[in-house]
Write an enzyme that holds these catalytic residues in place. Structure first.
Site, short mmCIF file in Angstrom:
data_model
loop_
_atom_site.label_atom_id
_atom_site.label_comp_id
_atom_site.label_asym_id
_atom_site.label_seq_id
_atom_site.Cartn_x
_atom_site.Cartn_y
_atom_site.Cartn_z
N ASP A 1 0.05 5.07 0.95
CA ASP A 1 -0.27 6.08 1.91
C ASP A 1 -0.02 5.59 3.32
O ASP A 1 -0.65 4.54 3.81
CB ASP A 1 -1.62 6.74 1.75
N ASP B 1 0.93 -1.21 0.00
CA ASP B 1 -0.07 0.10 0.10
C ASP B 1 0.79 1.17 0.04
O ASP B 1 2.15 1.04 0.39
CB ASP B 1 -0.78 -0.07 1.26
#
Length: 268
Positions: A19, A17
């Site tokens: 962020d 991922d």
């Protein structure tokens, strides 16, 4: 056994991922200032984005918050010129994103690459933002949200939303195309909304997890990592191009990767 040999010869990927896992902020929010400077968003939109980003950093984002954010962003960008967005991201990437990348994440990415694993950035943010960041990190592939484009402009509709089960769809498609054995692959995320992606691989890890993901990871016995050291990596090098600078950064970070691998193996 033939099945065992086929499994041993399959490829491995590490799905990250973006962020709060690789970078310390929301990748979409980072570009709000240059978007404002170019007249794409209003001052009110900047303030609203700042508040949403503050809440995101404070407690993460649940499904309802992500849906509201998606609706807000898609309606806001309707009519934007795609080439202009790509130009803004390219021109400001070094200044805005470089200081936000977790050094621990770069070390972990380097460790996977040393072991021959493909590195893939999987994010709900738009591909125009995610792609350049992933390229700078030396990722093999990306999976990101795709907006509908007509005549070079965003319509405000979404072709593919890379979120929740959508991330699983993306990584399964990549696994089929690239020959990854997901049972041997890795995934890293900070959010409970990425639980489908984490459970789709054999080696999930929670990074800077929100409260719900921490609870889930603890119950399942998954490793939990804390990244807290965002530093400017590329600015340390006086290289003539982004490609060279990225190569140097990844090469030097490999020195620390051996220690990191040892620590991870001990935890597991």
């Amino acid at each position: 056994m033939p099945g065992d040999r086929q499994r041993e010869n399959s490829r491995i990927a590490a799905f990250f991922d973006l962020d709060k896992t690789v970078i310390a902020r929301s990748s979409t929010f980072v570009f709000s200032k240059p978007f404002f400077d170019q007249g794409l968003i209003t001052r009110r939109a900047v303030l609203e984005s700042s508040y949403a980003h503050f809440m995101f950093l404070l407690s993460g984002a649940d499904h309802d918050q992500m849906e509201r954010m998606r609706t807000h962003l898609t309606s806001m960008c309707a009519g934007w010129d795609v080439a202009q967005i790509q130009s803004i991201v390219a021109e400001t990437l070094h200044e805005l994103v470089d200081p936000l990348i977790y050094a621990e994440a770069v070390d972990l990415i380097a460790d996977h690459r040393i072991r021959g694993h493909d590195v893939i950035i999987v994010s709900a943010s738009g591909e125009e933002v995610v792609g350049p960041i992933a390229d700078a990190l030396g990722a093999s592939h990306t999976a990101a949200t795709r907006m509908e484009v007509v005549d070079g402009r965003y319509t405000g509709a979404v072709d593919f939303y890379c979120y929740g089960e959508g991330k699983v769809t993306a990584i399964e498609k990549l696994a089929a195309a690239e020959g990854y054995d997901l049972s041997r692959c890795y995934a890293y995320s900070d959010s409970i909304t990425d639980l489908p992606m984490l459970t789709a691989v054999g080696h999930p890890t929670a990074v800077n997890p929100d409260r719900n993901l921490r609870r889930e990871a603890t119950a399942r016995g998954w490793p939990i990592l804390g990244f807290s050291n965002p530093v400017s990596l590329w600015s340390r090098f006086q290289a003539p191009s982004k490609t060279v600078a990225t190569g140097l950064a990844v090469g030097l970070s490999a020195i620390a990767a051996g220690v990191l691998t040892y620590r991870l193996l001990r935890r597991r």
